[in-house]
Design an enzyme around this catalytic site. Structure first.
Site, short mmCIF file in Angstrom:
data_model
loop_
_atom_site.label_atom_id
_atom_site.label_comp_id
_atom_site.label_asym_id
_atom_site.label_seq_id
_atom_site.Cartn_x
_atom_site.Cartn_y
_atom_site.Cartn_z
N LYS A 71 -9.99 22.25 66.80
CA LYS A 71 -9.25 23.52 66.81
C LYS A 71 -10.08 24.71 67.29
CE LYS A 71 -5.36 21.90 65.16
NZ LYS A 71 -4.06 22.12 65.75
C1 PLP Z 1 -7.52 17.80 61.33
C2 PLP Z 1 -6.46 17.92 62.39
N1 PLP Z 1 -6.28 16.89 63.20
C3 PLP Z 1 -5.32 16.91 64.16
C4 PLP Z 1 -4.49 17.99 64.34
C5 PLP Z 1 -3.40 17.90 65.37
O1 PLP Z 1 -3.63 18.45 66.59
P1 PLP Z 1 -2.52 19.30 67.35
O2 PLP Z 1 -2.28 20.56 66.53
O3 PLP Z 1 -3.13 19.59 68.68
O4 PLP Z 1 -1.26 18.51 67.45
C6 PLP Z 1 -4.67 19.08 63.52
C7 PLP Z 1 -3.75 20.21 63.66
O5 PLP Z 1 -3.43 20.99 62.81
C8 PLP Z 1 -5.68 19.06 62.51
O6 PLP Z 1 -5.89 20.11 61.68
#
Ligand code: PLP
Length: 323
Positions: free
Chosen positions: A43
């Site tokens: 993120k």
């Molecule tokens: C730990 C974690 N993994 C994966 C994701 C998922 O990714 P995306 O928001 O790009 O779908 C998030 C999103 O909030 C996350 O916090």
């Protein structure tokens, strides 16, 4: 070796490592180590791009408070960016998220409001509705990763090209989850542009509405799950779910045990969403009859889950320990 001028320059260009001690059937499985970003998750990439896009568009002005609804990692990425640019940060997160994330956010100077995990979109105490309301009432800038195109752009312009380069253009499948949908949409679009035949595989927690939709075009009621950051009760605005041509529903038990196995066998410590992704990637790999090259993500660091999936007492209390 490169010397960086500040921590934001260290975001991205993460290493790729092959899974070498776990059975991957006839396939090669590679992990892109997004846990090695300075804020500890994938993120960080979207935090920079969403803040810079808002500054350029004149929506975020000096001194304004930034607010975001997050499972924690987007908040931690935003905390890095906000601190370096001097913006106050307000975080709204569901109360199922780990204490480590809450404490880490507070230590970085963010104000944290925790709200109910057991309500869905449209409820006033749902984290996204609460953040939108607080932004409106107080004149904050609401980042809204779920509807922010700069989230997709970050992955289309950085994560996707890095994966393609690291795999030297030889890639058969990419496995990811959906939280905001930024990774699926941004990386998925980039990879399909390079090669239309690439499989885009969704890893979804059992209880989320997405796996039934992708596999059977079925609309179901959302249940609940413990994996943090992925799985949905609605389809986020930026999520192009049609990109996924196959999906696996992964139980918390399978995902959490996969994360534990990865640490013991491969020495990579990831969080609960990555456990779900890797469990789905392993199932995909083992089902293949031909050798394929597959990539998935280590989304965040497992240090954030020492009180949860890496804690036997907590696992036993959730009935997740194997007999
Ligand atoms: C730990 C974690 N993994 C994966 C994701 C998922 O990714 P995306 O928001 O790009 O779908 C998030 C999103 O909030 C996350 O916090």
């Amino acid at each position: 070796m490169r010397v960086y001028q500040n921590v934001l320059e260290m975001i991205g260009e993460t290493p790729m490592v092959k899974v070498s001690h776990i059975d991957t059937g006839p396939c090669e499985l590679y992990l892109k180590l997004e846990n090695l970003n300075p804020g500890g998750s994938i993120k960080d990439r979207i935090a920079v791009s969403m803040i810079e896009a808002a500054e350029q568009a004149g929506k975020l002005k000096p001194g304004m408070t930034i607010i975001e609804a997050t499972a924690g990692n987007t908040g931690l990425g935003l905390a890095l960016v906000a601190a370096s640019k001097g913006y106050p940060l307000q975080i709204v997160m569901p109360d199922k998220m780990s204490a480590e994330k809450v404490n880490n956010l507070k230590a970085m100077g963010a104000e944290v409001v925790q709200t109910r995990s057991d309500v869905q979109k449209g409820h006033p105490e749902y984290y996204q509705d609460m953040a939108a309301r607080m932004a409106q009432e107080n004149g904050y800038f609401y980042v809204n990763q779920f509807a922010n195109e700069a989230n997709v752009t970050a992955h289309y312009e950085t994560t996707g090209p890095e994966i393609w380069q690291q795999m030297q253009g030889d890639l058969d499948a990419f496995v990811c989850g959906v939280g905001s949908g930024g990774t699926l949409t941004g990386i998925g679009r980039y990879l399909r542009k390079q090669n239309t035949a690439i499989d885009l595989v969704l890893a979804d927690p059992e209880g989320s509405i997405l796996e039934p939709l992708v596999n059977r075009n079925e609309t179901v009621e959302a249940g609940s799950w413990l994996a943090e950051g992925i799985g949905e009760d609605f389809i986020p605005d930026i999520c192009d779910i049609k990109l996924a041509n196959k999906a696996y529903a992964v139980s918390d038990k399978e995902g959490f045990h996969t994360a534990r196995e990865l640490l013991v066998k491969e020495g990579v410590m990831v969080g609960s969403s990555s456990g779900t992704l890797i469990a789905a990637a392993l199932r995909y790999c083992r089902e293949q009859t031909e050798a394929k090259r597959v990539v998935t993500l280590a989304c965040d660091t497992g240090n954030r889950y020492l009180s949860k999936l890496y804690n036997d007492e907590w696992m036993a209390a959730q009935n997740l320990l194997e007999e």
